[in-house]
Design a protein around this motif. Structure first.
Motif, PDB file in Angstrom:
ATOM      1  N   ILE A  96       1.000  -1.267   0.018  1.00 58.34           N
ATOM      2  CA  ILE A  96      -0.023  -0.118  -0.143  1.00 58.34           C
ATOM      3  C   ILE A  96       0.840   1.211  -0.014  1.00 58.34           C
ATOM      4  CG2 ILE A  96      -1.812   1.349   1.401  1.00 58.34           C
ATOM      5  CD1 ILE A  96      -2.775  -1.264   2.405  1.00 58.34           C
ATOM      6  N   PRO A  97       0.931   2.343  -1.039  1.00 60.54           N
ATOM      7  CA  PRO A  97       1.535   3.047  -1.068  1.00 60.54           C
ATOM      8  C   PRO A  97       1.145   4.400  -0.009  1.00 60.54           C
ATOM      9  CG  PRO A  97       0.076   3.310  -3.007  1.00 60.54           C
ATOM     10  CD  PRO A  97      -0.019   2.061  -2.103  1.00 60.54           C
ATOM     11  N   THR A  98       1.682   4.431   1.034  1.00 59.14           N
ATOM     12  CA  THR A  98       1.165   5.332   2.136  1.00 59.14           C
ATOM     13  C   THR A  98       1.356   6.826   1.893  1.00 59.14           C
ATOM     14  OG1 THR A  98       3.148   5.009   3.249  1.00 59.14           O
ATOM     15  CG2 THR A  98       1.652   3.505   3.878  1.00 59.14           C
ATOM     16  N   ILE A  99       2.264   7.103   1.448  1.00 59.60           N
ATOM     17  CA  ILE A  99       2.389   8.756   1.184  1.00 59.60           C
ATOM     18  C   ILE A  99       1.493   9.061   0.076  1.00 59.60           C
ATOM     19  CG2 ILE A  99       3.828  10.230   0.424  1.00 59.60           C
ATOM     20  CD1 ILE A  99       6.523   8.842   1.437  1.00 59.60           C
ATOM     21  N   PRO A 100       1.252   8.571  -0.796  1.00 60.13           N
ATOM     22  CA  PRO A 100       0.050   9.197  -1.806  1.00 60.13           C
ATOM     23  C   PRO A 100      -1.169   9.126  -1.003  1.00 60.13           C
ATOM     24  CG  PRO A 100       1.354   7.889  -3.201  1.00 60.13           C
ATOM     25  CD  PRO A 100       2.103   7.432  -1.675  1.00 60.13           C
ATOM     26  N   ILE A 101      -1.466   8.121  -0.300  1.00 56.19           N
ATOM     27  CA  ILE A 101      -2.875   7.969   0.331  1.00 56.19           C
ATOM     28  C   ILE A 101      -2.988   9.176   1.256  1.00 56.19           C
ATOM     29  CG2 ILE A 101      -4.275   6.520   1.942  1.00 56.19           C
ATOM     30  CD1 ILE A 101      -3.309   4.429   0.100  1.00 56.19           C
ATOM     31  N   ILE A 102      -1.774   9.525   1.955  1.00 57.55           N
ATOM     32  CA  ILE A 102      -1.902  10.414   3.179  1.00 57.55           C
ATOM     33  C   ILE A 102      -2.008  11.694   2.546  1.00 57.55           C
ATOM     34  CG2 ILE A 102      -0.451  11.749   4.705  1.00 57.55           C
ATOM     35  CD1 ILE A 102       0.852   9.142   5.642  1.00 57.55           C
ATOM     36  N   GLN A 103      -1.066  11.814   1.288  1.00 62.52           N
ATOM     37  CA  GLN A 103      -1.558  13.074   0.514  1.00 62.52           C
ATOM     38  C   GLN A 103      -2.917  13.419   0.032  1.00 62.52           C
ATOM     39  OE1 GLN A 103       1.434  12.461  -2.550  1.00 62.52           O
ATOM     40  NE2 GLN A 103       3.038  13.548  -1.207  1.00 62.52           N
ATOM     41  N   ILE A 104      -3.899  12.221  -0.463  1.00 63.52           N
ATOM     42  CA  ILE A 104      -4.802  12.271  -0.886  1.00 63.52           C
ATOM     43  C   ILE A 104      -5.723  12.607   0.311  1.00 63.52           C
ATOM     44  CG2 ILE A 104      -6.886  10.923  -1.758  1.00 63.52           C
ATOM     45  CD1 ILE A 104      -4.738   9.646  -3.710  1.00 63.52           C
ATOM     46  N   ALA A 105      -5.480  12.250   1.200  1.00 63.86           N
ATOM     47  CA  ALA A 105      -6.472  12.542   2.629  1.00 63.86           C
ATOM     48  C   ALA A 105      -6.374  14.239   2.925  1.00 63.86           C
ATOM     49  CB  ALA A 105      -5.867  11.477   3.841  1.00 63.86           C
ATOM     50  N   ILE A 106      -4.924  14.537   2.565  1.00 63.56           N
ATOM     51  CA  ILE A 106      -4.959  15.980   3.083  1.00 63.56           C
ATOM     52  C   ILE A 106      -5.677  16.722   2.311  1.00 63.56           C
ATOM     53  CG2 ILE A 106      -2.917  17.819   2.907  1.00 63.56           C
ATOM     54  CD1 ILE A 106      -1.199  15.860   4.276  1.00 63.56           C
ATOM     55  N   ILE A 107      -5.727  16.454   0.799  1.00 62.42           N
ATOM     56  CA  ILE A 107      -6.478  17.208  -0.225  1.00 62.42           C
ATOM     57  C   ILE A 107      -7.809  17.096   0.197  1.00 62.42           C
ATOM     58  CG2 ILE A 107      -6.815  17.283  -2.597  1.00 62.42           C
ATOM     59  CD1 ILE A 107      -4.292  16.285  -3.299  1.00 62.42           C
ATOM     60  N   ALA A 108      -8.161  16.023   0.669  1.00 62.75           N
ATOM     61  CA  ALA A 108      -9.670  15.925   0.905  1.00 62.75           C
ATOM     62  C   ALA A 108     -10.130  16.701   2.021  1.00 62.75           C
ATOM     63  CB  ALA A 108     -10.081  14.453   1.196  1.00 62.75           C
ATOM     64  N   VAL A 109      -9.225  16.703   2.871  1.00 58.52           N
ATOM     65  CA  VAL A 109      -9.537  17.563   4.259  1.00 58.52           C
ATOM     66  C   VAL A 109      -9.488  19.017   3.929  1.00 58.52           C
ATOM     67  CG1 VAL A 109      -8.942  18.143   6.462  1.00 58.52           C
ATOM     68  CG2 VAL A 109      -8.951  15.765   6.019  1.00 58.52           C
ATOM     69  N   ALA A 110      -8.404  19.524   3.030  1.00 56.23           N
ATOM     70  CA  ALA A 110      -8.364  20.763   2.511  1.00 56.23           C
ATOM     71  C   ALA A 110      -9.472  21.239   1.867  1.00 56.23           C
ATOM     72  CB  ALA A 110      -6.996  20.987   1.749  1.00 56.23           C
ATOM     73  N   ASN A 111      -9.786  20.502   0.914  1.00 55.79           N
ATOM     74  CA  ASN A 111     -11.207  20.715   0.145  1.00 55.79           C
ATOM     75  C   ASN A 111     -12.405  20.994   1.044  1.00 55.79           C
ATOM     76  OD1 ASN A 111     -13.117  20.653  -1.972  1.00 55.79           O
ATOM     77  ND2 ASN A 111     -13.398  18.628  -2.041  1.00 55.79           N
ATOM     78  N   LYS A 112     -12.520  20.245   2.025  1.00 52.51           N
ATOM     79  CA  LYS A 112     -13.606  20.502   3.188  1.00 52.51           C
ATOM     80  C   LYS A 112     -13.378  21.867   3.454  1.00 52.51           C
ATOM     81  CE  LYS A 112     -17.272  19.604   5.374  1.00 52.51           C
ATOM     82  NZ  LYS A 112     -18.341  19.725   4.844  1.00 52.51           N
ATOM     83  N   ILE A 113     -12.240  22.091   3.983  1.00 50.18           N
ATOM     84  CA  ILE A 113     -11.740  23.405   4.608  1.00 50.18           C
ATOM     85  C   ILE A 113     -12.159  24.698   3.715  1.00 50.18           C
ATOM     86  CG2 ILE A 113     -10.121  24.897   5.744  1.00 50.18           C
ATOM     87  CD1 ILE A 113      -8.874  22.272   7.007  1.00 50.18           C
ATOM     88  N   ILE A 114     -11.633  24.440   2.532  1.00 47.13           N
ATOM     89  CA  ILE A 114     -11.795  25.561   1.505  1.00 47.13           C
ATOM     90  C   ILE A 114     -13.452  26.055   1.376  1.00 47.13           C
ATOM     91  CG2 ILE A 114     -11.691  26.004  -0.784  1.00 47.13           C
ATOM     92  CD1 ILE A 114      -8.773  24.736  -0.707  1.00 47.13           C
ATOM     93  N   THR A 115     -14.100  24.545   1.385  1.00 51.21           N
ATOM     94  CA  THR A 115     -15.504  24.943   0.763  1.00 51.21           C
ATOM     95  C   THR A 115     -16.470  25.163   2.096  1.00 51.21           C
ATOM     96  OG1 THR A 115     -16.033  22.357   0.458  1.00 51.21           O
ATOM     97  CG2 THR A 115     -15.222  23.864  -1.324  1.00 51.21           C
ATOM     98  N   LEU A 116     -16.108  25.168   3.306  1.00 54.36           N
ATOM     99  CA  LEU A 116     -16.838  25.293   4.568  1.00 54.36           C
ATOM    100  C   LEU A 116     -17.228  26.546   4.611  1.00 54.36           C
ATOM    101  CD1 LEU A 116     -16.805  23.479   7.134  1.00 54.36           C
ATOM    102  CD2 LEU A 116     -15.047  24.569   8.280  1.00 54.36           C
ATOM    103  N   ASP A 117     -18.693  26.600   5.178  1.00 57.22           N
ATOM    104  CA  ASP A 117     -19.230  27.950   5.347  1.00 57.22           C
ATOM    105  C   ASP A 117     -19.143  28.263   6.766  1.00 57.22           C
ATOM    106  OD1 ASP A 117     -20.893  30.163   5.177  1.00 57.22           O
ATOM    107  OD2 ASP A 117     -22.822  28.945   5.007  1.00 57.22           O
ATOM    108  N   ILE A 118     -18.200  29.225   7.102  1.00 58.77           N
ATOM    109  CA  ILE A 118     -17.699  29.356   8.400  1.00 58.77           C
ATOM    110  C   ILE A 118     -18.822  29.848   9.164  1.00 58.77           C
ATOM    111  CG2 ILE A 118     -16.373  30.979   9.972  1.00 58.77           C
ATOM    112  CD1 ILE A 118     -14.900  28.721   8.604  1.00 58.77           C
ATOM    113  N   LYS A 119     -19.920  30.530   8.777  1.00 64.39           N
ATOM    114  CA  LYS A 119     -21.102  31.311   9.491  1.00 64.39           C
ATOM    115  C   LYS A 119     -22.062  30.181   9.997  1.00 64.39           C
ATOM    116  CE  LYS A 119     -20.999  35.376   6.592  1.00 64.39           C
ATOM    117  NZ  LYS A 119     -21.588  36.228   5.620  1.00 64.39           N
ATOM    118  N   HIS A 120     -21.987  28.997   9.353  1.00 61.62           N
ATOM    119  CA  HIS A 120     -22.994  27.904   9.598  1.00 61.62           C
ATOM    120  C   HIS A 120     -22.307  26.826  10.340  1.00 61.62           C
ATOM    121  CE1 HIS A 120     -25.321  30.598   6.910  1.00 61.62           C
ATOM    122  NE2 HIS A 120     -26.193  30.428   7.581  1.00 61.62           N
ATOM    123  N   THR A 121     -20.893  26.990  10.705  1.00 59.84           N
ATOM    124  CA  THR A 121     -20.242  25.847  11.171  1.00 59.84           C
ATOM    125  C   THR A 121     -19.887  25.921  12.699  1.00 59.84           C
ATOM    126  OG1 THR A 121     -19.366  25.420   9.172  1.00 59.84           O
ATOM    127  CG2 THR A 121     -18.215  24.435  10.757  1.00 59.84           C
TER     128      THR A 121
END
Length: 149
Positions: free
Chosen positions: A88-113
């Motif tokens: 299992i290529p751990t580094i690419p999987i960790i990088q994808i998890a970081i991208i997914a969490v960053a996506n959530k953070i970028i698209t997060l509506d701060i006013k309703h969170t």
């Protein structure tokens, strides 16, 4: 011993086949999402007056969809890496998890969170960053008989 080898080969083939099916489904979904994105942009540029202007809420939806497509693409890349490797290529999987969490953070509506959601995401991105650093740059510790407990 030979039956274990046959069993391992059969399960390996089944697992890789399932992964190929998942990659096909995800690729088809990304194609549909890309077509939807093109339609959404076209619709808001040409169907609403004033023409060639996009309001902020629509721009937010467009960016969200672009980021979801990008994360999907990265996930497909990691699945292809998993299929092509016996480990299992751990580094690419960790990088994808970081991208997914960053996506959530970028698209997060701060006013309703709620604040605990924001704190949880901050802890998650910090631990993923630390994990990435440790896995990529930390040298494995070699144990010898004198240091073993």
């Amino acid at each position: 011993m030979e039956s274990n080898d046959k069993f391992s080969k059969i399960t390996g083939v089944i697992n890789k086949t399932v992964m190929r099916i998942l990659i096909g489904i995800m690729t088809f979904s990304l194609i549909l999402a890309s077509l939807h994105l093109i339609y959404l942009v076209y619709q808001h540029i040409f169907d609403h007056a004033p023409y060639f202007l996009i309001d902020v809420s629509t721009l937010f939806d467009i960016f969200n969809l672009v980021l979801v497509i990008a994360v999907g693409y990265e996930l497909i890349k990691s699945l292809v890496l998993i299929i092509s490797s016996d480990t299992i290529p751990t580094i690419p999987i960790i990088q994808i998890a970081i991208i997914a969490v960053a996506n959530k953070i970028i698209t997060l509506d701060i006013k309703h969170t709620e604040p605990n959601i924001i704190i949880g995401l901050a802890i998650l991105i910090g631990t993923l960053g630390l994990t990435h650093f440790l896995v990529k740059y930390a040298k494995p510790v070699k144990m010898n008989r004198e240091t073993e407990v």
